[in-house]
Design a protein around this motif. Structure first.
Motif, short mmCIF file in Angstrom:
data_model
loop_
_atom_site.label_atom_id
_atom_site.label_comp_id
_atom_site.label_asym_id
_atom_site.label_seq_id
_atom_site.Cartn_x
_atom_site.Cartn_y
_atom_site.Cartn_z
N ARG A 95 15.17 10.16 2.90
CA ARG A 95 14.98 11.57 3.24
C ARG A 95 13.73 11.82 4.10
N ALA A 96 13.09 10.76 4.55
CA ALA A 96 11.93 10.92 5.42
C ALA A 96 12.36 11.43 6.79
N GLU A 97 11.51 12.18 7.43
CA GLU A 97 11.75 12.68 8.78
C GLU A 97 10.45 12.58 9.58
N TRP A 98 10.57 12.69 10.88
CA TRP A 98 9.39 12.64 11.74
C TRP A 98 9.15 14.02 12.35
N GLY B 191 -6.60 -1.79 8.08
CA GLY B 191 -7.77 -2.23 8.81
C GLY B 191 -7.96 -1.60 10.17
N TRP B 192 -7.37 -0.44 10.40
CA TRP B 192 -7.38 0.25 11.69
C TRP B 192 -6.58 -0.50 12.75
N VAL B 193 -6.14 -1.73 12.48
CA VAL B 193 -5.47 -2.54 13.50
C VAL B 193 -4.01 -2.84 13.16
N TRP B 194 -3.63 -2.71 11.90
CA TRP B 194 -2.26 -2.95 11.47
C TRP B 194 -1.76 -1.71 10.74
N GLY B 195 -0.52 -1.77 10.27
CA GLY B 195 0.01 -0.72 9.42
C GLY B 195 0.66 0.41 10.21
N ALA B 196 1.41 1.23 9.48
CA ALA B 196 2.12 2.34 10.09
C ALA B 196 2.43 3.39 9.03
N ALA B 197 2.78 4.58 9.49
CA ALA B 197 3.02 5.70 8.58
C ALA B 197 4.27 5.52 7.72
N ASP B 198 5.17 4.63 8.13
CA ASP B 198 6.43 4.46 7.39
C ASP B 198 6.45 3.20 6.53
N GLU B 199 5.28 2.64 6.23
CA GLU B 199 5.24 1.39 5.46
C GLU B 199 4.94 1.59 3.98
N GLN B 200 4.88 2.83 3.50
CA GLN B 200 4.59 3.08 2.09
C GLN B 200 5.39 4.27 1.56
N ASP B 201 6.63 4.37 2.01
CA ASP B 201 7.45 5.52 1.61
C ASP B 201 7.59 5.70 0.10
N PRO B 202 7.76 4.63 -0.71
CA PRO B 202 7.90 4.86 -2.15
C PRO B 202 6.70 5.57 -2.77
N TRP B 203 5.48 5.23 -2.34
CA TRP B 203 4.29 5.94 -2.82
C TRP B 203 4.38 7.42 -2.46
#
Length: 318
Positions: free
Chosen positions: A60-63, A97-109
């Motif tokens: 159910r996530a949206e952008w 670390g400011w260099v990796w990761g994204a907004a859609d990598e922790q949806d369950p939280w």
């Protein structure tokens, strides 16, 4: 006063000891991330590894796209279930670390916060370093906060705003609160901050410097490289507008600080939470024996206790 028993190795439960050993072994079996091209490391993280399995995406996530300082800025939005009462919003800033990761990598939280607290959750897809060094990520998160505190309130029909993040996400959350206070005269636009294992001193606290090579999620080299990638050479890393632990903290909202005792960033939270309390801001510091860096991303009874406390903290702010 902090309970010294929390730092006694004898208080670490067997489940946590086993998890930590598995994480260290899993990282040891992987290539050193600093030996690989940054895009490959980002792709590996998104796909998931044994050391850090990928979290599933929310159906159910949206952008949502708003205007940002570097162009269009994407916010990942997860709304509460239809059965949940809409009570506010939570602005989330991801780790990596400011260099990796994204907004859609922790949806369950984020789904959990949406449903448990009745919050619309928005995670910021901020620009990453080293391609976009300081202050790009901060400016993106600041823009998201200003939008949510302005037109976003009306768009979602909410009033209670909260903010938070993990690791560098906690750093950016504090920096956003400081900029709202100092540059926009909005010291209490957000009612509280959920700060999980923050990286608050880019000059490196003793616990970071003394940690060593063991990669229990992160090690001394990782945290040093993160700071190097985010802040260009020649910038004083202990400036208050770079490392929030050196800032004047008065007038900020209550915060929940979460940290494990087996986290290289332990001192960052202990120092920052003490300064937060001395500034009269209110809040709580939760210390978990043996918890690794952002331990709540791994399933377990201790993680569940930490997440339940986060739920209660955020709900009390609505």
């Amino acid at each position: 006063m902090i309970d010294h028993a929390l730092f006694d190795p004898a208080t670490i439960d067997p489940e946590t000891l086993r998890l930590n050993a598995e994480i260290v072994a899993a990282h040891a079996a992987l290539p050193d991330p600093w030996s690989l091209p940054i895009e490959e490391v980002r792709a590996r993280r998104r796909a998931g590894t044994k050391a850090a399995p990928a979290m599933p995406h929310s159906a159910r996530a949206e952008w949502l796209t708003i205007e940002g300082p570097g162009g269009p800025l994407k916010l990942r939005v997860i709304r509460p279930k239809a059965s949940a009462k809409l009570r506010g919003a939570y602005l989330h800033i991801h780790r990596g670390g400011w260099v990796w990761g994204a907004a859609d990598e922790q949806d369950p939280w984020l789904e959990r916060i949406a449903d448990a607290c009745g919050f619309v959750v928005l995670s910021v897809e901020y620009r990453l370093a080293p391609e976009h060094p300081y202050p790009a990520a901060l400016q993106d998160c600041e823009a998201a906060a200003l939008w949510l505190a302005g037109p976003g309130r009306a768009e979602f029909g909410i009033h209670a705003l909260t903010i938070g993040g993990e690791s560098v996400g906690a750093h950016l959350a504090v920096m956003v609160l400081l900029r709202l206070r100092d540059l926009h005269n909005q010291p209490r636009a957000f009612r509280g901050a959920n700060l999980n294992a923050g990286f608050y001193d880019l000059g490196l606290t003793p616990s970071v410097r003394n940690w060593g090579d063991e990669r229990l999620v992160v090690n001394t080299l990782d945290l040093t490289k993160f700071a190097d990638g985010y802040v260009r050479e020649g910038i004083d890393r202990r400036r208050p507008d770079v490392s929030p632990i050196y800032a004047e903290l008065k007038g900020l909202p209550p915060a929940l600080f979460t940290i494990g005792t087996a986290d290289p960033l332990l001192d960052d939270t202990l120092y920052m939470s003490a300064r937060w309390a001395a500034a009269g801001n209110g809040g709580h510091t939760a210390i978990y024996p043996g918890g690794c860096h952002v331990f709540a991303r791994y399933p377990g009874s201790m993680s569940e206790r930490a997440l339940e406390l986060i739920d209660r903290f955020l709900m009390a702010l609505a």
